[in-house]
Design a protein around this motif. Structure first.
Motif, short mmCIF file in Angstrom:
data_model
loop_
_atom_site.label_atom_id
_atom_site.label_comp_id
_atom_site.label_asym_id
_atom_site.label_seq_id
_atom_site.Cartn_x
_atom_site.Cartn_y
_atom_site.Cartn_z
N GLN A 38 0.83 -1.20 0.00
CA GLN A 38 0.00 0.00 0.00
C GLN A 38 0.87 1.26 0.00
O GLN A 38 0.62 2.20 -0.73
CB GLN A 38 -0.93 0.03 1.22
CG GLN A 38 -2.03 -0.99 1.19
CD GLN A 38 -3.01 -0.70 0.06
OE1 GLN A 38 -2.95 -1.32 -0.99
NE2 GLN A 38 -3.90 0.22 0.28
N ARG A 39 1.89 1.25 0.85
CA ARG A 39 2.80 2.41 0.92
C ARG A 39 3.49 2.63 -0.42
O ARG A 39 3.58 3.76 -0.90
CB ARG A 39 3.83 2.19 2.03
CG ARG A 39 4.82 3.34 2.16
CD ARG A 39 5.90 3.06 3.16
NE ARG A 39 6.63 1.86 2.77
CZ ARG A 39 7.52 1.24 3.53
NH1 ARG A 39 7.74 1.68 4.75
NH2 ARG A 39 8.14 0.18 3.11
N ASP A 40 3.95 1.55 -1.04
CA ASP A 40 4.66 1.66 -2.31
C ASP A 40 3.74 2.08 -3.45
O ASP A 40 4.14 2.85 -4.32
CB ASP A 40 5.34 0.33 -2.66
CG ASP A 40 6.45 -0.03 -1.67
OD1 ASP A 40 6.90 0.86 -0.91
OD2 ASP A 40 6.83 -1.21 -1.65
N GLU A 41 2.50 1.59 -3.45
CA GLU A 41 1.58 1.87 -4.54
C GLU A 41 0.87 3.22 -4.39
O GLU A 41 0.27 3.71 -5.35
CB GLU A 41 0.53 0.75 -4.64
CG GLU A 41 1.13 -0.57 -5.09
CD GLU A 41 0.12 -1.71 -5.07
OE1 GLU A 41 -1.07 -1.50 -4.73
OE2 GLU A 41 0.54 -2.85 -5.38
N HIS A 42 0.92 3.79 -3.21
CA HIS A 42 0.21 5.06 -2.97
C HIS A 42 1.16 6.07 -2.32
O HIS A 42 1.01 6.43 -1.15
CB HIS A 42 -1.00 4.81 -2.07
CG HIS A 42 -1.94 3.79 -2.62
ND1 HIS A 42 -2.80 4.06 -3.66
CD2 HIS A 42 -2.12 2.49 -2.31
CE1 HIS A 42 -3.49 2.97 -3.95
NE2 HIS A 42 -3.09 1.99 -3.15
N PRO A 43 2.14 6.55 -3.09
CA PRO A 43 3.14 7.46 -2.51
C PRO A 43 2.55 8.76 -1.98
O PRO A 43 3.14 9.40 -1.11
CB PRO A 43 4.11 7.71 -3.67
CG PRO A 43 3.38 7.32 -4.90
CD PRO A 43 2.37 6.30 -4.50
N LYS A 44 1.39 9.16 -2.47
CA LYS A 44 0.77 10.39 -1.98
C LYS A 44 0.32 10.26 -0.52
O LYS A 44 0.04 11.26 0.13
CB LYS A 44 -0.43 10.78 -2.84
CG LYS A 44 -0.03 11.27 -4.21
CD LYS A 44 -1.24 11.72 -4.99
CE LYS A 44 -0.82 12.20 -6.37
NZ LYS A 44 -1.98 12.64 -7.16
N SER A 45 0.26 9.05 -0.03
CA SER A 45 -0.14 8.85 1.36
C SER A 45 0.96 9.27 2.33
O SER A 45 0.75 9.28 3.54
CB SER A 45 -0.51 7.39 1.61
OG SER A 45 0.62 6.57 1.45
#
Length: 98
Positions: A38-45
């Motif tokens: 999730q962290r890798d796929e959603h860098p805007k987080s």
């Protein structure tokens, strides 16, 4: 996210601001991989997944078998839980995994 575990029960609990779920310890690696993905796929987080990943990592490390004296101290005064934890540790040692 807060991560806690209960070695005697063989579970860990993920707790967010408005939710909480408990899972078997054997699913911990899958959840750790999920949150890393999730962290890798959603860098805007930003760093919103970092706390959960760190908590799961600590849980993973601390739920491994330990020497008997440390397990006894971590059994939180519950004799039955202590006996179960020590039994699991003894089994792991007898299999060469302790």
């Amino acid at each position: 996210m807060k991560v806690t575990h209960n070695t005697a029960a063989g579970t860990f609990t993920l707790t967010g601001k408005m939710w909480s779920n408990t899972y078997p310890l054997d699913q911990l690696d899958a959840w750790l991989a999920f949150y890393r993905r999730q962290r890798d796929e959603h860098p805007k987080s930003g760093n919103s997944y970092d706390k959960g990943i760190a908590g799961l990592g600590r849980c993973r490390h601390s739920s491994r078998p330990r020497p008997a004296d440390q397990l006894a101290l971590r059994a939180e005064g519950q004799a039955g839980a202590c006996v179960r934890v020590l039994g699991r540790w003894a089994e792991a040692v007898s299999r060469g995994k302790g």
